[in-house]
Design an enzyme around this catalytic site. Structure first.
Site, PDB file in Angstrom:
ATOM      1  N   GLY A   1     -25.669  27.924  29.473  1.00  0.00           N
ATOM      2  CA  GLY A   1     -26.673  28.335  28.501  1.00  0.00           C
ATOM      3  C   GLY A   1     -26.112  29.415  27.594  1.00  0.00           C
ATOM      4  O   GLY A   1     -24.897  29.546  27.443  1.00  0.00           O
ATOM      5  N   SER A   2     -27.018  30.199  27.023  1.00  0.00           N
ATOM      6  CA  SER A   2     -26.587  31.186  26.039  1.00  0.00           C
ATOM      7  C   SER A   2     -25.907  32.381  26.720  1.00  0.00           C
ATOM      8  O   SER A   2     -26.118  32.650  27.903  1.00  0.00           O
ATOM      9  CB  SER A   2     -27.794  31.679  25.247  1.00  0.00           C
ATOM     10  OG  SER A   2     -28.613  32.463  26.092  1.00  0.00           O
TER      11      SER A   2
ATOM     12  N   VAL B   1     -28.614  35.036  28.012  1.00  0.00           N
ATOM     13  CA  VAL B   1     -29.238  34.739  29.309  1.00  0.00           C
ATOM     14  C   VAL B   1     -28.180  34.777  30.414  1.00  0.00           C
ATOM     15  O   VAL B   1     -28.421  35.285  31.513  1.00  0.00           O
ATOM     16  CB  VAL B   1     -29.960  33.364  29.274  1.00  0.00           C
ATOM     17  CG1 VAL B   1     -30.569  33.040  30.628  1.00  0.00           C
ATOM     18  CG2 VAL B   1     -31.039  33.350  28.207  1.00  0.00           C
ATOM     19  N   GLY B   2     -26.987  34.275  30.107  1.00  0.00           N
ATOM     20  CA  GLY B   2     -25.910  34.259  31.099  1.00  0.00           C
ATOM     21  C   GLY B   2     -25.542  35.643  31.596  1.00  0.00           C
ATOM     22  O   GLY B   2     -25.231  35.843  32.772  1.00  0.00           O
TER      23      GLY B   2
ATOM     24  N   GLU C   1     -21.034  29.138  32.036  1.00  0.00           N
ATOM     25  CA  GLU C   1     -20.564  28.299  30.925  1.00  0.00           C
ATOM     26  C   GLU C   1     -21.427  28.668  29.729  1.00  0.00           C
ATOM     27  O   GLU C   1     -22.463  28.070  29.506  1.00  0.00           O
ATOM     28  CB  GLU C   1     -20.797  26.838  31.334  1.00  0.00           C
ATOM     29  CG  GLU C   1     -19.787  25.888  30.864  1.00  0.00           C
ATOM     30  CD  GLU C   1     -18.426  26.215  31.430  1.00  0.00           C
ATOM     31  OE1 GLU C   1     -17.646  26.820  30.682  1.00  0.00           O
ATOM     32  OE2 GLU C   1     -18.164  25.879  32.589  1.00  0.00           O
TER      33      GLU C   1
ATOM     34  N   CYS D   1     -21.390  23.225  23.102  1.00  0.00           N
ATOM     35  CA  CYS D   1     -20.706  24.524  23.278  1.00  0.00           C
ATOM     36  C   CYS D   1     -19.356  24.461  22.605  1.00  0.00           C
ATOM     37  O   CYS D   1     -18.804  25.478  22.198  1.00  0.00           O
ATOM     38  CB  CYS D   1     -20.433  24.846  24.728  1.00  0.00           C
ATOM     39  SG  CYS D   1     -21.685  24.424  25.846  1.00  0.00           S
TER      40      CYS D   1
HETATM   41  C1  UN1 Z   1     -21.180  21.433  26.421  1.00  0.00           C
HETATM   42  O1  UN1 Z   1     -21.285  21.453  25.199  1.00  0.00           O
HETATM   43  O2  UN1 Z   1     -21.951  22.112  27.147  1.00  0.00           O
HETATM   44  O3  UN1 Z   1     -15.917  18.843  25.579  1.00  0.00           O
HETATM   45  C2  UN1 Z   1     -20.223  20.574  27.155  1.00  0.00           C
HETATM   46  C3  UN1 Z   1     -17.009  18.405  25.218  1.00  0.00           C
HETATM   47  C4  UN1 Z   1     -17.862  17.701  26.251  1.00  0.00           C
HETATM   48  C5  UN1 Z   1     -18.624  18.695  27.057  1.00  0.00           C
HETATM   49  C6  UN1 Z   1     -19.369  19.723  26.273  1.00  0.00           C
HETATM   50  N1  UN1 Z   1     -17.004  16.924  27.097  1.00  0.00           N
HETATM   51  O4  UN1 Z   1     -17.419  18.507  24.079  1.00  0.00           O
END
Ligand code: UN1
Length: 510
Positions: free
Chosen positions: A241-242, A245-246, A263, A297
Protein backbone atom coordinates in the site's frame (compact mmCIF):
# COMPACT_ATOMS: atom_id res chain seq x y z
CA UNK A 1 -27.48 -2.96 -22.69
CA UNK A 2 -26.14 -4.78 -19.67
CA UNK A 3 -23.10 -6.82 -20.64
CA UNK A 4 -22.96 -10.54 -19.91
CA UNK A 5 -21.40 -11.05 -16.51
CA UNK A 6 -21.89 -14.83 -16.52
CA UNK A 7 -18.35 -15.22 -15.25
CA UNK A 8 -19.43 -13.82 -11.87
CA UNK A 9 -21.62 -16.85 -11.33
CA UNK A 10 -18.80 -19.15 -12.36
CA UNK A 11 -16.70 -17.59 -9.59
CA UNK A 12 -19.43 -17.91 -6.97
CA UNK A 13 -20.13 -14.17 -6.76
CA UNK A 14 -23.69 -13.38 -5.75
CA UNK A 15 -25.68 -10.19 -5.34
CA UNK A 16 -24.71 -10.17 -1.69
CA UNK A 17 -21.59 -11.96 -0.43
CA UNK A 18 -20.02 -12.84 2.86
CA UNK A 19 -16.72 -11.03 3.36
CA UNK A 20 -15.25 -13.54 5.80
CA UNK A 21 -14.02 -17.03 5.06
CA UNK A 22 -12.87 -19.08 8.03
CA UNK A 23 -12.89 -22.51 6.45
CA UNK A 24 -16.49 -21.69 5.55
CA UNK A 25 -18.24 -18.46 4.62
CA UNK A 26 -19.40 -16.74 7.79
CA UNK A 27 -22.48 -14.65 8.44
CA UNK A 28 -20.95 -11.21 8.81
CA UNK A 29 -22.05 -8.53 11.22
CA UNK A 30 -19.98 -5.58 9.97
CA UNK A 31 -21.12 -2.80 7.62
CA UNK A 32 -22.10 -3.50 4.02
CA UNK A 33 -19.67 -2.59 1.27
CA UNK A 34 -20.59 -1.97 -2.36
CA UNK A 35 -18.17 -3.11 -5.01
CA UNK A 36 -18.44 -0.74 -7.95
CA UNK A 37 -17.26 -0.87 -11.51
CA UNK A 38 -14.87 2.09 -11.94
CA UNK A 39 -15.70 2.28 -15.65
CA UNK A 40 -19.41 2.86 -15.09
CA UNK A 41 -19.94 3.72 -11.45
CA UNK A 42 -22.45 0.84 -11.31
CA UNK A 43 -22.63 -1.48 -8.35
CA UNK A 44 -21.41 -4.97 -9.20
CA UNK A 45 -22.34 -6.69 -5.93
CA UNK A 46 -22.55 -6.21 -2.17
CA UNK A 47 -20.17 -7.52 0.44
CA UNK A 48 -21.11 -8.01 4.07
CA UNK A 49 -17.95 -7.08 5.90
CA UNK A 50 -16.44 -8.70 8.95
CA UNK A 51 -16.66 -7.21 12.40
CA UNK A 52 -14.16 -7.97 15.18
CA UNK A 53 -16.03 -11.21 15.96
CA UNK A 54 -15.59 -12.56 12.44
CA UNK A 55 -12.00 -11.43 12.43
CA UNK A 56 -11.44 -13.57 15.49
CA UNK A 57 -13.15 -16.56 13.85
CA UNK A 58 -10.93 -16.20 10.75
CA UNK A 59 -7.83 -15.95 12.90
CA UNK A 60 -8.78 -19.05 14.89
CA UNK A 61 -9.53 -21.04 11.76
CA UNK A 62 -6.14 -20.13 10.31
CA UNK A 63 -4.35 -20.95 13.57
CA UNK A 64 -6.08 -24.33 13.87
CA UNK A 65 -5.27 -25.28 10.30
CA UNK A 66 -1.67 -24.21 10.82
CA UNK A 67 -1.16 -26.64 13.71
CA UNK A 68 -1.64 -29.51 11.27
CA UNK A 69 -0.18 -27.90 8.19
CA UNK A 70 3.23 -27.18 9.73
CA UNK A 71 3.82 -30.94 10.08
CA UNK A 72 2.85 -31.82 6.51
CA UNK A 73 6.07 -32.52 4.56
CA UNK A 74 6.99 -29.53 2.43
CA UNK A 75 6.91 -31.37 -0.95
CA UNK A 76 3.42 -32.55 -0.08
CA UNK A 77 2.49 -28.96 0.72
CA UNK A 78 3.86 -28.16 -2.72
CA UNK A 79 1.55 -30.73 -4.26
CA UNK A 80 -1.45 -28.98 -2.73
CA UNK A 81 -0.21 -25.61 -3.98
CA UNK A 82 0.19 -27.20 -7.41
CA UNK A 83 -3.49 -28.08 -7.37
CA UNK A 84 -4.38 -24.53 -6.38
CA UNK A 85 -2.38 -23.33 -9.38
CA UNK A 86 -4.34 -25.76 -11.57
CA UNK A 87 -7.62 -24.34 -10.30
CA UNK A 88 -6.44 -20.82 -11.15
CA UNK A 89 -5.45 -22.04 -14.62
CA UNK A 90 -8.93 -23.47 -15.16
CA UNK A 91 -10.56 -20.20 -14.08
CA UNK A 92 -8.05 -17.83 -15.66
CA UNK A 93 -10.52 -16.37 -18.11
CA UNK A 94 -13.21 -15.61 -15.53
CA UNK A 95 -10.75 -14.35 -12.91
CA UNK A 96 -9.12 -12.01 -15.42
CA UNK A 97 -12.49 -10.60 -16.44
CA UNK A 98 -13.39 -9.99 -12.82
CA UNK A 99 -10.15 -8.05 -12.27
CA UNK A 100 -11.09 -5.88 -15.23
CA UNK A 101 -14.65 -5.40 -14.02
CA UNK A 102 -13.74 -4.49 -10.47
CA UNK A 103 -10.48 -2.54 -10.90
CA UNK A 104 -10.70 -1.20 -14.45
CA UNK A 105 -7.46 -2.82 -15.61
CA UNK A 106 -7.41 -3.82 -19.27
CA UNK A 107 -8.49 -7.39 -19.99
CA UNK A 108 -4.96 -8.19 -21.17
CA UNK A 109 -3.68 -6.97 -17.82
CA UNK A 110 -6.34 -8.86 -15.91
CA UNK A 111 -5.37 -12.12 -17.58
CA UNK A 112 -1.71 -11.23 -17.16
CA UNK A 113 -2.26 -10.82 -13.47
CA UNK A 114 -3.92 -14.22 -13.12
CA UNK A 115 -0.99 -15.67 -15.07
CA UNK A 116 1.32 -14.04 -12.55
CA UNK A 117 -0.57 -15.81 -9.75
CA UNK A 118 -0.30 -19.12 -11.63
CA UNK A 119 3.41 -18.55 -12.25
CA UNK A 120 4.16 -18.00 -8.57
CA UNK A 121 2.17 -21.14 -7.71
CA UNK A 122 4.41 -23.10 -10.10
CA UNK A 123 7.47 -21.44 -8.64
CA UNK A 124 6.36 -22.30 -5.10
CA UNK A 125 5.82 -25.95 -6.04
CA UNK A 126 9.47 -26.21 -7.03
CA UNK A 127 10.53 -24.23 -3.99
CA UNK A 128 8.74 -26.71 -1.75
CA UNK A 129 11.56 -29.16 -2.46
CA UNK A 130 14.26 -26.54 -1.98
CA UNK A 131 13.79 -25.05 1.47
CA UNK A 132 17.49 -25.43 1.98
CA UNK A 133 19.43 -24.70 5.13
CA UNK A 134 23.21 -24.67 5.36
CA UNK A 135 25.42 -27.07 7.25
CA UNK A 136 28.51 -25.73 8.96
CA UNK A 137 31.67 -27.26 10.28
CA UNK A 138 31.74 -27.09 14.04
CA UNK A 139 34.89 -25.84 15.73
CA UNK A 140 34.47 -28.67 18.24
CA UNK A 141 35.43 -32.28 17.61
CA UNK A 142 32.63 -34.80 17.15
CA UNK A 143 30.04 -32.03 16.77
CA UNK A 144 27.84 -31.24 13.82
CA UNK A 145 26.08 -28.01 13.01
CA UNK A 146 23.32 -27.05 10.61
CA UNK A 147 20.37 -24.79 10.18
CA UNK A 148 16.79 -25.69 9.44
CA UNK A 149 13.91 -23.55 8.24
CA UNK A 150 10.62 -23.99 10.09
CA UNK A 151 7.17 -22.57 9.44
CA UNK A 152 6.38 -19.26 11.11
CA UNK A 153 2.64 -19.46 11.81
CA UNK A 154 -0.21 -17.38 10.47
CA UNK A 155 0.93 -14.76 7.97
CA UNK A 156 -1.21 -11.62 7.66
CA UNK A 157 -1.48 -10.46 4.05
CA UNK A 158 -2.80 -6.96 3.34
CA UNK A 159 -3.14 -6.18 -0.36
CA UNK A 160 -3.95 -3.18 -2.54
CA UNK A 161 -6.58 -2.80 -5.26
CA UNK A 162 -4.16 -2.59 -8.18
CA UNK A 163 -2.92 -6.17 -8.01
CA UNK A 164 -5.89 -7.75 -6.25
CA UNK A 165 -4.89 -11.36 -6.97
CA UNK A 166 -1.19 -11.58 -7.87
CA UNK A 167 0.15 -9.97 -4.71
CA UNK A 168 -1.91 -12.32 -2.55
CA UNK A 169 -0.51 -15.19 -4.59
CA UNK A 170 3.10 -13.98 -4.26
CA UNK A 171 2.69 -14.11 -0.52
CA UNK A 172 0.38 -17.01 0.05
CA UNK A 173 1.80 -19.52 -2.42
CA UNK A 174 5.22 -19.14 -0.82
CA UNK A 175 3.84 -18.96 2.72
CA UNK A 176 1.90 -22.17 2.14
CA UNK A 177 4.84 -24.25 0.91
CA UNK A 178 6.79 -22.81 3.84
CA UNK A 179 4.16 -24.34 6.12
CA UNK A 180 2.33 -21.18 7.14
CA UNK A 181 -1.36 -20.37 7.17
CA UNK A 182 -2.64 -17.15 5.58
CA UNK A 183 -5.08 -14.52 6.73
CA UNK A 184 -5.91 -12.12 3.91
CA UNK A 185 -7.27 -8.60 4.19
CA UNK A 186 -7.79 -7.32 0.64
CA UNK A 187 -8.45 -3.76 -0.48
CA UNK A 188 -11.99 -2.49 0.02
CA UNK A 189 -11.87 -1.44 -3.64
CA UNK A 190 -11.42 -5.03 -4.84
CA UNK A 191 -13.29 -7.32 -2.44
CA UNK A 192 -14.90 -9.48 -5.13
CA UNK A 193 -11.51 -10.45 -6.56
CA UNK A 194 -10.60 -11.82 -3.14
CA UNK A 195 -13.90 -13.65 -2.68
CA UNK A 196 -13.66 -15.19 -6.14
CA UNK A 197 -10.08 -16.32 -5.71
CA UNK A 198 -10.95 -17.88 -2.36
CA UNK A 199 -13.80 -19.75 -4.03
CA UNK A 200 -11.49 -20.96 -6.77
CA UNK A 201 -8.87 -22.49 -4.46
CA UNK A 202 -11.27 -23.55 -1.70
CA UNK A 203 -12.09 -27.05 -3.05
CA UNK A 204 -8.40 -28.00 -2.94
CA UNK A 205 -8.11 -27.11 0.73
CA UNK A 206 -11.48 -28.60 1.62
CA UNK A 207 -10.41 -31.92 0.15
CA UNK A 208 -7.55 -31.90 2.64
CA UNK A 209 -9.75 -30.86 5.57
CA UNK A 210 -7.70 -27.69 5.77
CA UNK A 211 -10.12 -25.05 4.53
CA UNK A 212 -9.10 -22.52 7.18
CA UNK A 213 -5.55 -22.40 5.85
CA UNK A 214 -6.41 -19.53 3.52
CA UNK A 215 -8.73 -17.36 5.55
CA UNK A 216 -10.15 -14.16 4.15
CA UNK A 217 -11.37 -11.21 6.15
CA UNK A 218 -12.82 -8.16 4.41
CA UNK A 219 -13.46 -5.23 6.70
CA UNK A 220 -12.52 -1.78 7.85
CA UNK A 221 -9.59 -0.39 9.75
CA UNK A 222 -11.05 -0.84 13.23
CA UNK A 223 -12.67 -4.22 12.68
CA UNK A 224 -10.00 -5.98 10.66
CA UNK A 225 -6.89 -4.04 9.66
CA UNK A 226 -5.82 -2.83 13.07
CA UNK A 227 -6.64 -6.07 14.94
CA UNK A 228 -4.59 -7.96 12.33
CA UNK A 229 -1.62 -5.62 12.56
CA UNK A 230 -1.64 -5.64 16.35
CA UNK A 231 -2.27 -9.40 16.66
CA UNK A 232 0.66 -11.01 18.44
CA UNK A 233 -0.48 -14.39 17.04
CA UNK A 234 0.60 -13.11 13.61
CA UNK A 235 4.41 -13.22 13.44
CA UNK A 236 4.60 -11.74 9.94
CA UNK A 237 2.54 -9.03 8.27
CA UNK A 238 3.02 -8.51 4.55
CA UNK A 239 1.65 -5.10 3.64
CA UNK A 240 1.23 -3.58 0.19
CA UNK A 241 0.00 0.00 0.00
CA UNK A 242 1.00 3.61 0.41
CA UNK A 243 4.16 4.76 2.17
CA UNK A 244 2.11 6.76 4.69
CA UNK A 245 0.08 3.76 5.84
CA UNK A 246 3.08 1.44 5.55
CA UNK A 247 5.06 3.61 7.94
CA UNK A 248 2.30 3.24 10.52
CA UNK A 249 2.02 -0.53 9.94
CA UNK A 250 5.79 -0.94 10.28
CA UNK A 251 5.87 0.94 13.58
CA UNK A 252 2.96 -0.98 15.07
CA UNK A 253 4.22 -4.40 13.99
CA UNK A 254 7.75 -3.60 15.16
CA UNK A 255 6.30 -2.36 18.46
CA UNK A 256 5.13 -5.89 19.21
CA UNK A 257 8.38 -7.29 17.76
CA UNK A 258 6.60 -8.83 14.82
CA UNK A 259 8.12 -8.84 11.36
CA UNK A 260 6.81 -7.06 8.32
CA UNK A 261 7.34 -7.17 4.58
CA UNK A 262 6.57 -3.76 3.16
CA UNK A 263 5.78 -3.08 -0.48
CA UNK A 264 5.12 0.65 -0.55
CA UNK A 265 5.24 3.50 -3.01
CA UNK A 266 7.40 3.76 -6.08
CA UNK A 267 8.56 6.73 -8.12
CA UNK A 268 10.19 4.91 -10.95
CA UNK A 269 12.33 6.52 -13.60
CA UNK A 270 13.59 5.61 -17.02
CA UNK A 271 16.97 7.12 -17.95
CA UNK A 272 17.41 7.67 -21.69
CA UNK A 273 21.00 7.98 -22.92
CA UNK A 274 21.78 9.60 -26.30
CA UNK A 275 22.66 6.23 -27.85
CA UNK A 276 19.37 4.58 -26.81
CA UNK A 277 17.10 2.76 -29.22
CA UNK A 278 14.41 5.44 -29.18
CA UNK A 279 11.72 3.22 -30.63
CA UNK A 280 12.15 0.90 -27.65
CA UNK A 281 12.16 3.87 -25.28
CA UNK A 282 8.83 5.11 -26.60
CA UNK A 283 7.12 1.73 -26.58
CA UNK A 284 8.25 0.76 -23.13
CA UNK A 285 7.54 4.20 -21.66
CA UNK A 286 4.04 4.07 -23.05
CA UNK A 287 3.40 0.72 -21.38
CA UNK A 288 5.15 1.80 -18.19
CA UNK A 289 3.40 5.15 -17.80
CA UNK A 290 -0.06 4.50 -19.26
CA UNK A 291 -0.49 0.78 -18.53
CA UNK A 292 -2.89 0.06 -15.63
CA UNK A 293 -3.74 3.79 -15.96
CA UNK A 294 -0.57 4.63 -14.05
CA UNK A 295 -1.70 2.67 -11.01
CA UNK A 296 1.13 0.17 -10.62
CA UNK A 297 3.78 0.55 -7.93
CA UNK A 298 6.16 0.04 -10.83
CA UNK A 299 4.55 2.63 -13.12
CA UNK A 300 7.06 4.85 -14.95
CA UNK A 301 6.56 8.26 -13.36
CA UNK A 302 9.74 10.03 -14.47
CA UNK A 303 11.47 10.12 -17.81
CA UNK A 304 15.02 11.43 -17.49
CA UNK A 305 16.28 12.17 -20.98
CA UNK A 306 19.68 13.28 -22.20
CA UNK A 307 19.20 16.77 -23.60
CA UNK A 308 20.64 15.75 -26.96
CA UNK A 309 17.70 13.42 -27.67
CA UNK A 310 15.03 15.07 -25.52
CA UNK A 311 13.13 16.81 -28.32
CA UNK A 312 13.16 13.72 -30.47
CA UNK A 313 11.93 11.47 -27.67
CA UNK A 314 9.19 13.89 -26.70
CA UNK A 315 7.98 14.29 -30.23
CA UNK A 316 7.65 10.53 -30.70
CA UNK A 317 6.13 10.02 -27.28
CA UNK A 318 3.53 12.73 -27.84
CA UNK A 319 2.58 11.08 -31.10
CA UNK A 320 2.17 7.76 -29.31
CA UNK A 321 0.09 9.35 -26.52
CA UNK A 322 -2.20 10.91 -29.11
CA UNK A 323 -3.13 7.41 -30.25
CA UNK A 324 -3.95 6.10 -26.77
CA UNK A 325 -7.58 5.12 -26.59
CA UNK A 326 -9.14 5.90 -23.22
CA UNK A 327 -12.21 3.76 -22.68
CA UNK A 328 -13.87 0.56 -21.62
CA UNK A 329 -11.17 -1.76 -20.28
CA UNK A 330 -13.22 -4.76 -21.45
CA UNK A 331 -12.89 -3.62 -25.03
CA UNK A 332 -10.02 -4.60 -27.26
CA UNK A 333 -8.09 -1.57 -28.47
CA UNK A 334 -8.45 0.39 -25.22
CA UNK A 335 -5.07 1.32 -23.77
CA UNK A 336 -6.16 3.32 -20.75
CA UNK A 337 -9.06 2.27 -18.52
CA UNK A 338 -10.51 4.22 -15.61
CA UNK A 339 -8.87 5.17 -12.33
CA UNK A 340 -10.12 3.25 -9.34
CA UNK A 341 -12.13 6.02 -7.65
CA UNK A 342 -13.36 9.58 -8.26
CA UNK A 343 -10.88 10.65 -5.54
CA UNK A 344 -8.03 9.33 -7.68
CA UNK A 345 -9.18 11.58 -10.53
CA UNK A 346 -9.28 14.54 -8.16
CA UNK A 347 -5.79 13.69 -6.87
CA UNK A 348 -4.42 13.61 -10.43
CA UNK A 349 -5.92 16.99 -11.32
CA UNK A 350 -4.71 18.46 -8.05
CA UNK A 351 -1.16 17.20 -8.61
CA UNK A 352 -1.15 18.68 -12.10
CA UNK A 353 -2.19 22.08 -10.71
CA UNK A 354 0.73 21.95 -8.32
CA UNK A 355 3.09 20.85 -11.09
CA UNK A 356 2.02 23.86 -13.14
CA UNK A 357 2.51 26.17 -10.17
CA UNK A 358 6.03 24.78 -9.92
CA UNK A 359 6.76 25.69 -13.51
CA UNK A 360 5.74 22.41 -15.13
CA UNK A 361 4.33 22.50 -18.66
CA UNK A 362 1.57 20.00 -19.41
CA UNK A 363 2.40 18.81 -22.93
CA UNK A 364 -0.63 16.58 -23.33
CA UNK A 365 -3.60 15.14 -21.44
CA UNK A 366 -4.19 15.79 -17.79
CA UNK A 367 -7.92 16.32 -18.02
CA UNK A 368 -10.97 14.25 -17.16
CA UNK A 369 -12.10 12.18 -20.10
CA UNK A 370 -15.84 12.52 -20.53
CA UNK A 371 -17.07 9.36 -22.17
CA UNK A 372 -20.57 8.61 -23.39
CA UNK A 373 -23.33 6.13 -22.61
CA UNK A 374 -22.60 3.50 -19.97
CA UNK A 375 -19.15 5.00 -19.38
CA UNK A 376 -20.48 8.45 -18.58
CA UNK A 377 -19.89 8.05 -14.86
CA UNK A 378 -16.54 6.27 -15.12
CA UNK A 379 -13.35 7.66 -13.56
CA UNK A 380 -11.59 8.35 -16.83
CA UNK A 381 -8.65 10.68 -17.39
CA UNK A 382 -6.38 11.50 -20.31
CA UNK A 383 -2.78 10.42 -19.55
CA UNK A 384 -0.50 13.42 -19.08
CA UNK A 385 3.09 14.27 -19.97
CA UNK A 386 4.53 17.16 -17.97
CA UNK A 387 7.83 18.81 -18.73
CA UNK A 388 9.48 20.05 -15.56
CA UNK A 389 12.07 22.77 -15.14
CA UNK A 390 14.34 23.44 -12.19
CA UNK A 391 11.66 23.16 -9.51
CA UNK A 392 10.65 19.56 -8.96
CA UNK A 393 8.89 19.16 -5.61
CA UNK A 394 5.81 17.44 -7.02
CA UNK A 395 8.08 14.99 -8.82
CA UNK A 396 9.14 13.63 -5.44
CA UNK A 397 5.63 12.36 -4.71
CA UNK A 398 3.86 9.28 -5.98
CA UNK A 399 0.45 10.13 -7.44
CA UNK A 400 -1.36 6.96 -8.43
CA UNK A 401 -2.38 8.19 -11.89
CA UNK A 402 -0.96 8.41 -15.42
CA UNK A 403 1.33 11.44 -15.03
CA UNK A 404 4.74 11.24 -16.65
CA UNK A 405 7.26 13.92 -15.66
CA UNK A 406 10.00 14.64 -18.17
CA UNK A 407 13.32 16.06 -17.00
CA UNK A 408 16.53 16.49 -18.96
CA UNK A 409 20.17 15.97 -18.04
CA UNK A 410 23.57 16.60 -19.57
CA UNK A 411 25.64 13.66 -18.37
CA UNK A 412 25.43 10.40 -16.44
CA UNK A 413 26.44 11.99 -13.13
CA UNK A 414 23.54 14.36 -13.35
CA UNK A 415 21.19 11.59 -14.45
CA UNK A 416 22.08 9.47 -11.43
CA UNK A 417 21.72 12.41 -9.05
CA UNK A 418 18.27 13.22 -10.42
CA UNK A 419 17.37 9.56 -10.43
CA UNK A 420 18.22 8.91 -6.80
CA UNK A 421 16.97 12.13 -5.30
CA UNK A 422 13.37 10.99 -4.76
CA UNK A 423 12.41 9.33 -1.46
CA UNK A 424 11.16 6.09 -3.06
CA UNK A 425 13.34 3.28 -4.42
CA UNK A 426 11.34 0.57 -6.16
CA UNK A 427 12.05 0.20 -9.87
CA UNK A 428 14.30 1.86 -12.43
CA UNK A 429 15.59 1.47 -15.96
CA UNK A 430 18.21 2.77 -18.34
CA UNK A 431 18.03 2.72 -22.13
CA UNK A 432 21.45 2.67 -23.73
CA UNK A 433 23.53 0.57 -26.07
CA UNK A 434 26.63 1.18 -23.98
CA UNK A 435 27.64 -1.67 -21.68
CA UNK A 436 29.55 0.82 -19.58
CA UNK A 437 26.57 3.06 -18.92
CA UNK A 438 24.22 0.13 -18.36
CA UNK A 439 26.55 -1.53 -15.86
CA UNK A 440 27.25 1.76 -14.13
CA UNK A 441 23.51 2.29 -13.72
CA UNK A 442 23.21 -1.13 -12.07
CA UNK A 443 26.37 -0.78 -9.98
CA UNK A 444 26.70 0.01 -6.27
CA UNK A 445 27.08 3.68 -7.24
CA UNK A 446 24.15 3.59 -9.66
CA UNK A 447 20.40 3.28 -9.19
CA UNK A 448 19.38 2.99 -5.54
CA UNK A 449 16.28 0.92 -6.36
CA UNK A 450 15.40 -2.69 -5.64
CA UNK A 451 14.91 -3.24 -9.37
CA UNK A 452 17.24 -1.78 -12.02
CA UNK A 453 16.84 -2.79 -15.66
CA UNK A 454 18.60 -2.13 -18.92
CA UNK A 455 16.56 -1.70 -22.10
CA UNK A 456 13.43 -2.89 -20.31
CA UNK A 457 10.92 -0.56 -18.68
CA UNK A 458 10.22 -0.18 -14.97
CA UNK A 459 7.03 -2.24 -14.78
CA UNK A 460 6.09 -5.75 -15.68
CA UNK A 461 8.63 -7.69 -13.62
CA UNK A 462 8.71 -11.47 -13.80
CA UNK A 463 7.95 -13.49 -10.67
CA UNK A 464 11.33 -15.23 -10.63
CA UNK A 465 13.21 -12.23 -9.26
CA UNK A 466 12.83 -10.80 -5.78
CA UNK A 467 10.34 -7.93 -5.99
CA UNK A 468 10.57 -4.86 -3.78
CA UNK A 469 12.53 -1.73 -3.11
CA UNK A 470 14.47 0.50 -0.79
CA UNK A 471 13.99 3.76 1.11
CA UNK A 472 10.32 4.82 1.27
CA UNK A 473 9.38 1.69 -0.67
CA UNK A 474 9.90 -0.16 2.59
CA UNK A 475 12.73 -2.63 1.98
CA UNK A 476 10.60 -5.79 1.63
CA UNK A 477 11.11 -8.51 -0.93
CA UNK A 478 8.43 -10.83 -2.25
CA UNK A 479 7.97 -13.36 -5.01
CA UNK A 480 11.09 -14.97 -6.50
CA UNK A 481 14.73 -15.60 -5.63
CA UNK A 482 15.11 -16.42 -1.91
CA UNK A 483 12.13 -14.32 -0.75
CA UNK A 484 10.69 -17.51 0.76
CA UNK A 485 13.05 -17.12 3.71
CA UNK A 486 10.96 -14.26 5.08
CA UNK A 487 8.08 -16.69 5.60
CA UNK A 488 10.07 -19.09 7.80
CA UNK A 489 12.01 -19.05 11.01
CA UNK A 490 15.62 -20.19 11.03
CA UNK A 491 16.83 -22.62 13.63
CA UNK A 492 20.49 -23.41 14.24
CA UNK A 493 21.15 -26.93 15.49
CA UNK A 494 24.39 -28.10 17.09
CA UNK A 495 24.71 -31.78 17.90
CA UNK A 496 27.41 -33.33 20.08
CA UNK A 497 27.82 -36.92 19.00
CA UNK A 498 30.93 -37.53 21.13
CA UNK A 499 31.42 -38.28 24.80
CA UNK A 500 33.21 -35.06 25.87
CA UNK A 501 31.62 -31.67 26.56
CA UNK A 502 34.00 -29.14 24.97
CA UNK A 503 32.88 -25.50 25.17
CA UNK A 504 32.97 -23.11 22.26
CA UNK A 505 35.77 -20.53 22.13
CA UNK A 506 37.91 -23.00 24.13
CA UNK A 507 36.51 -21.90 27.48
CA UNK A 508 37.48 -24.07 30.46
CA UNK A 509 34.80 -24.08 33.12
CA UNK A 510 35.29 -25.82 36.50
C1 UN1 B 1 2.37 -3.65 -7.95
O1 UN1 B 1 2.21 -2.67 -8.68
O2 UN1 B 1 1.95 -3.65 -6.76
O3 UN1 B 1 6.22 -5.60 -12.02
C2 UN1 B 1 2.98 -4.92 -8.40
C3 UN1 B 1 5.02 -5.37 -12.20
C4 UN1 B 1 4.03 -6.43 -11.76
C5 UN1 B 1 3.74 -6.30 -10.30
C6 UN1 B 1 3.39 -4.93 -9.83
N1 UN1 B 1 4.58 -7.72 -12.05
O4 UN1 B 1 4.61 -4.35 -12.71
Amino acid sequence: MTPDYGFLKELGIQGSNSGAFAGRWLTCTGPTLDSTNPATGERIARVEQASKAEYEACMQAASQAWLRWRLVPAPRRGEIVRRMGERMREKKDALGKLITLETGKLLQEGWGEVQEAIDIADFAVGQSRMLYGLSMHSERALHSMREQWHPLGVVGIVTAFNFPMAVWAWNSMLALVCGDACLWKPSESAPLCAIALTNVIRPVLEAEGLAGLCSLCIGGVDDVARPLIMDSRIPLVSFTGSTAVGRDVAARVAGRLGRSILELGGNNAVVVMPDADLEMVVRSTLFGAVGTAGQRCTTTRRLLVHERVAEQVLERLLRAYQRVKVGDPMEEGTLCGPLIKPQAVAAMLDTLERAKAQGGKVLCGGTKAQLKGRLERGNFVVPAIVRMGAQTECVREETFAPILYVLTFQNMDEALRLHNEVPQGLSSAIFTLSVRDAERFMSAAGSDCGIANANIGTSGAEIGGAFGGEKDTGGGRESGSDSWKAYMRRQTNTVNWGTELPLAQGIQFG
